[in-house]
Design a protein around this motif. Sequence first.
Motif, PDB file in Angstrom:
ATOM      1  N   ARG A   5       0.841  -1.200   0.000  1.00 53.73           N
ATOM      2  CA  ARG A   5       0.000   0.000   0.000  1.00 53.73           C
ATOM      3  C   ARG A   5       0.877   1.251   0.000  1.00 53.73           C
ATOM      4  O   ARG A   5       0.622   2.203  -0.741  1.00 53.73           O
ATOM      5  CB  ARG A   5      -0.937  -0.014   1.218  1.00 53.73           C
ATOM      6  N   ALA A  25      -7.475   8.310  -0.616  1.00 48.92           N
ATOM      7  CA  ALA A  25      -8.277   7.119  -0.321  1.00 48.92           C
ATOM      8  C   ALA A  25      -9.068   6.692  -1.561  1.00 48.92           C
ATOM      9  O   ALA A  25      -9.133   5.488  -1.873  1.00 48.92           O
ATOM     10  CB  ALA A  25      -9.218   7.381   0.852  1.00 48.92           C
ATOM     11  N   ASP A  26      -9.625   7.647  -2.285  1.00 47.58           N
ATOM     12  CA  ASP A  26     -10.367   7.330  -3.506  1.00 47.58           C
ATOM     13  C   ASP A  26      -9.463   6.681  -4.548  1.00 47.58           C
ATOM     14  O   ASP A  26      -9.859   5.709  -5.202  1.00 47.58           O
ATOM     15  CB  ASP A  26     -11.015   8.588  -4.094  1.00 47.58           C
ATOM     16  N   ARG A  29      -8.782   3.137  -3.481  1.00 48.97           N
ATOM     17  CA  ARG A  29      -9.964   2.288  -3.709  1.00 48.97           C
ATOM     18  C   ARG A  29     -10.121   1.957  -5.194  1.00 48.97           C
ATOM     19  O   ARG A  29     -10.532   0.858  -5.553  1.00 48.97           O
ATOM     20  CB  ARG A  29     -11.218   2.960  -3.167  1.00 48.97           C
ATOM     21  N   ASN A  32      -8.470  -1.026  -6.084  1.00 51.75           N
ATOM     22  CA  ASN A  32      -8.984  -2.169  -5.311  1.00 51.75           C
ATOM     23  C   ASN A  32      -8.270  -2.375  -3.975  1.00 51.75           C
ATOM     24  O   ASN A  32      -8.082  -3.499  -3.527  1.00 51.75           O
ATOM     25  CB  ASN A  32      -8.934  -3.454  -6.141  1.00 51.75           C
ATOM     26  N   ILE A  33      -7.885  -1.270  -3.343  1.00 52.63           N
ATOM     27  CA  ILE A  33      -7.298  -1.324  -2.004  1.00 52.63           C
ATOM     28  C   ILE A  33      -8.276  -0.627  -1.065  1.00 52.63           C
ATOM     29  O   ILE A  33      -8.433   0.594  -1.126  1.00 52.63           O
ATOM     30  CB  ILE A  33      -5.915  -0.649  -1.965  1.00 52.63           C
ATOM     31  N   ASN A  34      -8.947  -1.392  -0.223  1.00 57.94           N
ATOM     32  CA  ASN A  34      -9.912  -0.827   0.721  1.00 57.94           C
ATOM     33  C   ASN A  34      -9.171  -0.209   1.893  1.00 57.94           C
ATOM     34  O   ASN A  34      -8.376  -0.882   2.556  1.00 57.94           O
ATOM     35  CB  ASN A  34     -10.882  -1.902   1.220  1.00 57.94           C
ATOM     36  N   VAL A  35      -9.414   1.068   2.130  1.00 58.60           N
ATOM     37  CA  VAL A  35      -8.773   1.790   3.224  1.00 58.60           C
ATOM     38  C   VAL A  35      -9.796   2.673   3.917  1.00 58.60           C
ATOM     39  O   VAL A  35     -10.794   3.075   3.324  1.00 58.60           O
ATOM     40  CB  VAL A  35      -7.601   2.671   2.728  1.00 58.60           C
ATOM     41  N   THR A  36      -9.496   2.975   5.175  1.00 59.49           N
ATOM     42  CA  THR A  36     -10.290   3.948   5.914  1.00 59.49           C
ATOM     43  C   THR A  36      -9.511   5.257   5.962  1.00 59.49           C
ATOM     44  O   THR A  36      -8.304   5.293   5.665  1.00 59.49           O
ATOM     45  CB  THR A  36     -10.548   3.473   7.358  1.00 59.49           C
ATOM     46  N   GLN A  37     -10.175   6.317   6.352  1.00 52.69           N
ATOM     47  CA  GLN A  37      -9.497   7.605   6.492  1.00 52.69           C
ATOM     48  C   GLN A  37      -8.386   7.494   7.534  1.00 52.69           C
ATOM     49  O   GLN A  37      -7.312   8.061   7.359  1.00 52.69           O
ATOM     50  CB  GLN A  37     -10.505   8.695   6.864  1.00 52.69           C
ATOM     51  N   THR A  39      -6.556   4.884   8.269  1.00 48.03           N
ATOM     52  CA  THR A  39      -5.422   4.172   7.673  1.00 48.03           C
ATOM     53  C   THR A  39      -4.622   5.107   6.771  1.00 48.03           C
ATOM     54  O   THR A  39      -3.388   5.144   6.832  1.00 48.03           O
ATOM     55  CB  THR A  39      -5.916   2.951   6.862  1.00 48.03           C
TER      56      THR A  39
END
Length: 149
Positions: A5, A25-26, A29, A32-37, A39
């Motif tokens: 990442r 973050a967008d 995504r 295809n990498i799911n992240v939270t703010q 992270t």
Amino acid sequence: MKENRHSIILDIIKNEDIETQEDLADRLRAKNINVTQATVSRDIKELNLIKTLSHTGRYKYAQVNTNNNSTISALAYIFSNTAISVEKVDKILVVRTITASAQVAAEAIDSFKLEGIAGTIAGDNTIFILVRTDEKAEELKLEIEKLIK
């Protein structure tokens, strides 16, 4: 996973002007990498990313050089070009900066390792510096004023 990442983040900011954590973050995504703010925020800190002025006049994320002397020099330059004013309120110094630069300016203050500072807190355009004594707060205020001018 984290290393991958981080590598992707560095590639993104190298090739695109990323202005906000949400933009980053967008972009992750979209790969295809799911992240939270949270992270993304931690990744930014771990990668030593700062906001710099892009050629378009907008701010973007960039990585700070890891050479300590050049990093401190760069941060001092950034601080002197983003800090607007400093005010002393008891043992707290309030530094105003241009929009979106308080965090990097606070990082600069922290990197200077100035004696007497208990800690710094930065928002978008304001930094609070807690100083251990009133006398030291006055000294630091004068030092910061010199850096601003």
